[in-house]
Design a protein around this motif. Sequence first.
Motif, short mmCIF file in Angstrom:
data_model
loop_
_atom_site.label_atom_id
_atom_site.label_comp_id
_atom_site.label_asym_id
_atom_site.label_seq_id
_atom_site.Cartn_x
_atom_site.Cartn_y
_atom_site.Cartn_z
N THR A 198 7.81 9.29 -10.08
CA THR A 198 6.15 9.34 -10.78
C THR A 198 6.03 10.52 -11.52
OG1 THR A 198 5.52 8.83 -8.33
CG2 THR A 198 3.97 9.93 -9.89
N SER A 199 5.53 10.17 -12.71
CA SER A 199 5.15 11.19 -13.64
C SER A 199 4.22 11.57 -14.06
CB SER A 199 5.52 10.34 -14.93
OG SER A 199 6.81 9.58 -14.83
N THR A 200 4.06 12.67 -15.03
CA THR A 200 2.78 13.43 -15.26
C THR A 200 2.57 13.47 -16.83
OG1 THR A 200 2.49 14.84 -13.24
CG2 THR A 200 1.23 15.43 -15.36
N THR A 201 1.46 12.89 -17.47
CA THR A 201 1.44 13.12 -18.81
C THR A 201 0.47 14.15 -19.45
OG1 THR A 201 1.50 10.60 -18.69
CG2 THR A 201 0.64 11.67 -20.83
N LEU A 202 0.99 15.05 -20.48
CA LEU A 202 0.39 16.12 -20.97
C LEU A 202 0.36 15.92 -22.33
CD1 LEU A 202 2.60 19.06 -19.41
CD2 LEU A 202 0.31 18.10 -18.52
#
Length: 227
Positions: A198-202
């Motif tokens: 699972t990823s997070t976008t910044l």
Amino acid sequence: MRLLHSATALAATSALALTLTACGNGSGNDTSGGQPSTPTSASSATAAGSATAENAGATKDADSSTGSGSSAAGSSTGGGTGTSSDGTGADRCHTAGLGFSFGSGDGKVSSSDDQQQLPVVLKNKTSAACTIQGFPGVDLKSSGGSWSLTRSSATPKKITLAAGSSATFTIAFLPWTQGSGTEFKATSVVVTPPNETTSTTLAWPGGSVLLQDGATHPGTYTGPVGS
């Protein structure tokens, strides 16, 4: 002579009477319910002793069985603790339990190629410690595509993050300048923690990057967590 024969006969008769009386008394003892003879008492004692020994053996076997069961239960309890290999008992850090942000100190590493560093902070938001080790997945995004960054040659180390504590990794990159090459207009960066899917976008704060996605040793890459 007659007197002698009479005396002899009388003596024999008396002896016979005494013998019969003795035999009669013995028979009376057997039927009167008196005490049993000595051999009978010895047999009873032997039987009682055997029964006691058997009972003692059964008790010992029962004790041994109980001890074995306790030992097995202890082994089962010891094997179910779930303690991690580093002895802390902490679970792996998961994406959902981490906060993502950029650190300060975005500065030049080398004046010759104008390479810069961007620290990314991973904060443990949970109430329990967790461990993290390895390289994150880092993808730069633009309106026209995606660029997956390569990894540095640094060796990852396992880090235990207490509740509320943080660790960082660094993205090294070459800013694009007019005439330096192909411009990659990065708008965001997608971060996937080590061993997670699972990823997070910044939002990307570094501006355009010199595209080197086909280079053997690009000037834009990511380091491991803890670098």
